[in-house]
Design an enzyme around this catalytic site. Structure first.
Site, PDB file in Angstrom:
ATOM      1  CB  SER A 288      -0.959  -0.011   1.188  1.00 28.30           C
ATOM      2  OG  SER A 288      -0.263  -0.244   2.397  1.00 28.30           O
TER       3      SER A 288
ATOM      4  CG  HIS B 152      -3.775  -0.557  -2.434  1.00 25.13           C
ATOM      5  ND1 HIS B 152      -4.252   0.720  -2.280  1.00 25.13           N
ATOM      6  CD2 HIS B 152      -3.451  -0.979  -1.181  1.00 25.13           C
ATOM      7  CE1 HIS B 152      -4.213   1.065  -1.014  1.00 25.13           C
ATOM      8  NE2 HIS B 152      -3.731   0.048  -0.322  1.00 25.13           N
TER       9      HIS B 152
ATOM     10  CE  LYS C 273      -7.742   1.161   0.700  1.00 27.88           C
ATOM     11  NZ  LYS C 273      -6.958   0.207   1.468  1.00 27.88           N
TER      12      LYS C 273
HETATM   13  C1  LIG Z   1      -6.973   0.033   2.941  1.00 29.19           C
HETATM   14  C2  LIG Z   1      -6.406  -1.319   3.205  1.00 29.19           C
HETATM   15  C3  LIG Z   1      -7.079  -2.256   3.998  1.00 29.19           C
HETATM   16  C4  LIG Z   1      -8.311  -1.890   4.759  1.00 29.19           C
HETATM   17  O1  LIG Z   1      -9.417  -1.787   3.933  1.00 29.19           O
HETATM   18  P1  LIG Z   1     -10.620  -0.857   4.371  1.00 29.19           P
HETATM   19  O2  LIG Z   1     -11.759  -1.363   3.584  1.00 29.19           O
HETATM   20  O3  LIG Z   1     -10.223   0.542   4.047  1.00 29.19           O
HETATM   21  O4  LIG Z   1     -10.790  -1.067   5.843  1.00 29.19           O
HETATM   22  C5  LIG Z   1      -6.563  -3.522   4.113  1.00 29.19           C
HETATM   23  N1  LIG Z   1      -5.407  -3.864   3.507  1.00 29.19           N
HETATM   24  C6  LIG Z   1      -4.717  -2.991   2.758  1.00 29.19           C
HETATM   25  C7  LIG Z   1      -3.463  -3.425   2.096  1.00 29.19           C
HETATM   26  C8  LIG Z   1      -5.186  -1.685   2.593  1.00 29.19           C
HETATM   27  O5  LIG Z   1      -4.487  -0.799   1.885  1.00 29.19           O
END
Ligand SMILES: *Cc1c(COP(=O)(O)O)cnc(C)c1O
Length: 408
Positions: free
Chosen positions: A187, A215, A246
């Site tokens: 991330s 992502h 996302k």
């Molecule tokens: C954003 C993210 C999460 C968490 O997801 P949310 O739906 O925002 O709680 C989990 N793992 C990674 C790698 C992330 O970037």
């Protein structure tokens, strides 16, 4: 005592340039966004910090579906999934997600969660029983780290991407259940995990591979199915977690895996069981988001995103080459996450502030989110950006005063 302690901690944070602040947006998530100016007014900034990779967060069709969903289903689900909160809208979406992932995860079942953080907690605590061992990349997302810490299983972390060390750990492992856990797209770095090699190790050592594709889902793969499609993997040993807040532009997350794994999460995942189901209207809107992602519009948006990513990398490499000794480094990433690594916390903040003064919103990411001395600008691209947006960012970086570079 508590307040004195909190005050001291806050001052320490401030002195280390680690204080975190929020900004208040006054317009929807989009490249051009109106935000508070800190002086009671608002200003318009060019946003390079969201995870809205496909530009779907304020897509009119999805927003309309959300409104339709609310007319049909009301505002809330009223209860957790296992009590009375599970609706046709949720069931339909789970079916779609299972179908989308089944080429890569044979006979996949799917389970919806309110967030990726909760999905990861459920996965690791449910599968990471006492007889299990968890093997985790050191750069994994905080939710995977916390899930592993909450699990009864023993956790071992391997240095980022060091498959040789992971192999040795797996060889020494005495626990009968083995879980390898990794971000698919890291991330804060944007690099893609060596998923084919990780799956080969899982097969060799009778382990399972948990892939967090927060992502990659929507962004990678011919139809946006994510990192497994991108790498062409297919195995019963794959446990896939994708997020829906996302690239999918809404909220929530899902696990796609062997039906017995999915059932175990439903039976025992505390962050699944003891929380209110997401509003059915969101599930309804997500159906429209999935259709966009896997259709022609999604493909066109992914193509534009790839072109913007290539343009940013080319121009930014040029900017760095013209500033010898600046200490900036562009991470080795082929995804829309394009971090500019600066090193020092205060230098990263100063650079973000200089960009802010030029009307650009690029978040400075500091420890503990990233390792010490690797503070960075986490530049992210969206299909909603234009080439001239990218040029504006690169021009602004080229124009930053040299003293910003060497703040340390
Ligand atoms: C954003 C993210 C999460 C968490 O997801 P949310 O739906 O925002 O709680 C989990 N793992 C990674 C790698 C992330 O970037």
């Amino acid at each position: 005592m508590l307040l004195a302690h909190l005050t001291r901690r806050r001052l320490e944070r401030e002195a280390a340039a680690l204080l975190r602040r929020r900004r208040v947006a006054a317009s929807p998530c989009a490249p051009l966004q109106t935000v508070d100016d800190g002086r009671g007014g608002v200003r318009e900034l060019l946003n390079f910090g969201s995870n809205d990779y496909l530009g779907l967060a304020s897509h009119p069709d999805i927003a309309a579906a959300l409104a339709d969903g609310a007319r049909r289903w009301g505002a809330g689900s009223g209860a957790s999934h296992l009590v009375t909160g599970h609706s046709q809208a949720h069931a339909l979406l789970e079916g779609e997600l299972a179908r989308l992932l089944s080429p890569w995860v044979p006979d996949a079942g799917a389970l919806l969660f309110c967030s990726g953080f909760m999905a990861n907690l459920a996965l690791l605590t449910t599968l990471g029983a006492e007889q299990a061992a968890i093997f985790a990349d050191k750069l994994n997302h905080a939710s995977l780290v916390d899930g592993s810490l909450l699990a009864a299983a023993r956790m071992r972390r391997y240095p980022h991407g060091r498959l040789d060390l992971l192999d040795a750990m797996l060889r020494d492992c005495e626990q009968p259940i083995r879980l390898i856990v990794t971000d698919a797209v890291f991330s804060m770095d944007g690099d893609i995990a060596p998923l084919a090699e990780l799956l080969a190790l899982a097969e060799r050592h009778d382990a399972w591979l948990i892939v967090d594709d927060a992502h990659g889902f929507g962004v990678l793969g011919a139809n946006g199915e994510g990192a497994l499609a991108h790498c062409g993997l297919r195995s019963e040993r794959l446990i896939y977690m994708g997020t829906l807040g996302k690239a999918a532009g809404v909220a929530g997350a899902f696990v796609a895996a062997h039906p017995l794994v999915v059932d175990a999460l439903l039976q025992g995942g505390r962050s699944y069981i003891y929380t209110t189901a997401m509003p059915p209207a969101l599930a309804h809107a997500l159906g429209v988001s999935l259709a966009l992602i896997s259709g022609g519009e999604g493909a066109a948006r992914r193509e534009k995103l790839a072109a913007l990513t290539a343009a940013l990398r080319a121009r930014l490499s040029d900017v760095i080459a013209r500033r010898p000794g600046c200490g900036w480094r562009l991470a080795d990433s082929a995804t829309p996450i394009q971090p500019l690594i600066v090193g020092d916390n205060a230098a990263a903040l100063a650079l973000a502030a200089a960009l802010d003064a030029a009307g650009l919103w690029v978040p400075a990411i500091r420890p503990p989110t990233v390792p010490a001395n690797t503070a960075r600008l986490r530049i992210t691209l969206s299909a909603a950006h234009t080439l001239s947006d990218v040029e504006r960012l690169c021009d602004a970086l080229a124009a930053c005063r040299p003293e910003v570079d060497r703040h340390a």
